[in-house]
Design a protein around this motif. Sequence first.
Motif, PDB file in Angstrom:
ATOM      1  N   GLU A  23      12.595 -43.802  87.092  1.00  0.00           N
ATOM      2  CA  GLU A  23      11.475 -43.928  86.157  1.00  0.00           C
ATOM      3  C   GLU A  23      10.158 -44.165  86.894  1.00  0.00           C
ATOM      4  O   GLU A  23       9.127 -43.565  86.577  1.00  0.00           O
ATOM      5  N   GLN A  24      10.189 -45.049  87.881  1.00  0.00           N
ATOM      6  CA  GLN A  24       8.955 -45.395  88.569  1.00  0.00           C
ATOM      7  C   GLN A  24       8.502 -44.309  89.535  1.00  0.00           C
ATOM      8  O   GLN A  24       7.309 -44.027  89.639  1.00  0.00           O
ATOM      9  N   VAL A  25       9.438 -43.692  90.250  1.00  0.00           N
ATOM     10  CA  VAL A  25       9.077 -42.614  91.155  1.00  0.00           C
ATOM     11  C   VAL A  25       8.468 -41.449  90.371  1.00  0.00           C
ATOM     12  O   VAL A  25       7.475 -40.850  90.794  1.00  0.00           O
ATOM     13  N   LYS A  26       9.054 -41.137  89.233  1.00  0.00           N
ATOM     14  CA  LYS A  26       8.539 -40.050  88.397  1.00  0.00           C
ATOM     15  C   LYS A  26       7.108 -40.329  87.952  1.00  0.00           C
ATOM     16  O   LYS A  26       6.247 -39.448  88.002  1.00  0.00           O
ATOM     17  N   PHE A  27       6.846 -41.576  87.563  1.00  0.00           N
ATOM     18  CA  PHE A  27       5.486 -41.919  87.151  1.00  0.00           C
ATOM     19  C   PHE A  27       4.510 -41.795  88.320  1.00  0.00           C
ATOM     20  O   PHE A  27       3.426 -41.225  88.187  1.00  0.00           O
ATOM     21  N   MET A  28       4.893 -42.322  89.469  1.00  0.00           N
ATOM     22  CA  MET A  28       4.005 -42.288  90.630  1.00  0.00           C
ATOM     23  C   MET A  28       3.732 -40.850  91.088  1.00  0.00           C
ATOM     24  O   MET A  28       2.624 -40.523  91.527  1.00  0.00           O
ATOM     25  N   LYS A  29       4.708 -39.981  90.945  1.00  0.00           N
ATOM     26  CA  LYS A  29       4.545 -38.583  91.333  1.00  0.00           C
ATOM     27  C   LYS A  29       3.492 -37.897  90.466  1.00  0.00           C
ATOM     28  O   LYS A  29       2.692 -37.091  90.959  1.00  0.00           O
ATOM     29  N   HIS A  30       3.483 -38.204  89.194  1.00  0.00           N
ATOM     30  CA  HIS A  30       2.593 -37.517  88.255  1.00  0.00           C
ATOM     31  C   HIS A  30       1.286 -38.276  88.012  1.00  0.00           C
ATOM     32  O   HIS A  30       0.427 -37.804  87.264  1.00  0.00           O
ATOM     33  N   ASN A  31       1.125 -39.436  88.618  1.00  0.00           N
ATOM     34  CA  ASN A  31      -0.082 -40.248  88.452  1.00  0.00           C
ATOM     35  C   ASN A  31      -0.513 -40.778  89.812  1.00  0.00           C
ATOM     36  O   ASN A  31      -0.470 -41.980  90.070  1.00  0.00           O
TER      37      ASN A  31
END
Length: 204
Positions: free
Chosen positions: A107-115
């Motif tokens: 969840e967190q890696v996905k957010f950091m990738k797109h933001n």
Amino acid sequence: MKQKNKQKALVSIVINIFNGEKYIEAALKTVFSQTYKNWEIIFWDNRSTDGSKKKFKRYKDKRLKYYLAKKHTNLYDARNLAIKKCQGSLVTFLDADDLWLSIRLEEQVKFMKHNKQYNMIYSNYYVLKNNRKYLFRSNLPDGYITQKLLNRYDLGISTVMVKREVFLKNFFNQKLNIIGDFDFFINLSLKQKIVCIQKPLSIY
């Protein structure tokens, strides 16, 4: 599978331990259960005198990296020393007596990738009491949250993910013994927005 992992961000998981053999197996199981697999564990043994090392060494996995401190230090000096061993572009923390839900890293890696404009993210979490899980709070602050953190400090270190580049300029204040997390994240919040995933991803 290996090729896919190489294309994904490596996450460094810092586990600082001092006589935590009672908890370490449960914590490690929640790392192995992660749906996101491209991680390394930096296991910083702060001169434990119990069986912490023995229990950690039972796991035969190249992603697990054991370091024995040259001497016992306070927690925040130990955190800094462990961070210096990290190879990942993202750094996260797991205290030995805390646990993660299996989607925590994904969840967190996905957010950091797109933001990419954000350097840090944290999440909500459960509190485990008498074998029952309770949501910590229904709504945690995000954005410019310095004053909110000063009013009520709700940030759990086992929910945090930070870009490693942040630690090129900032480390935990090693002179502090209890409030080093508070000091570090307050200072970071003064400079930038901090994002919170309201979904609980860790268990305290």
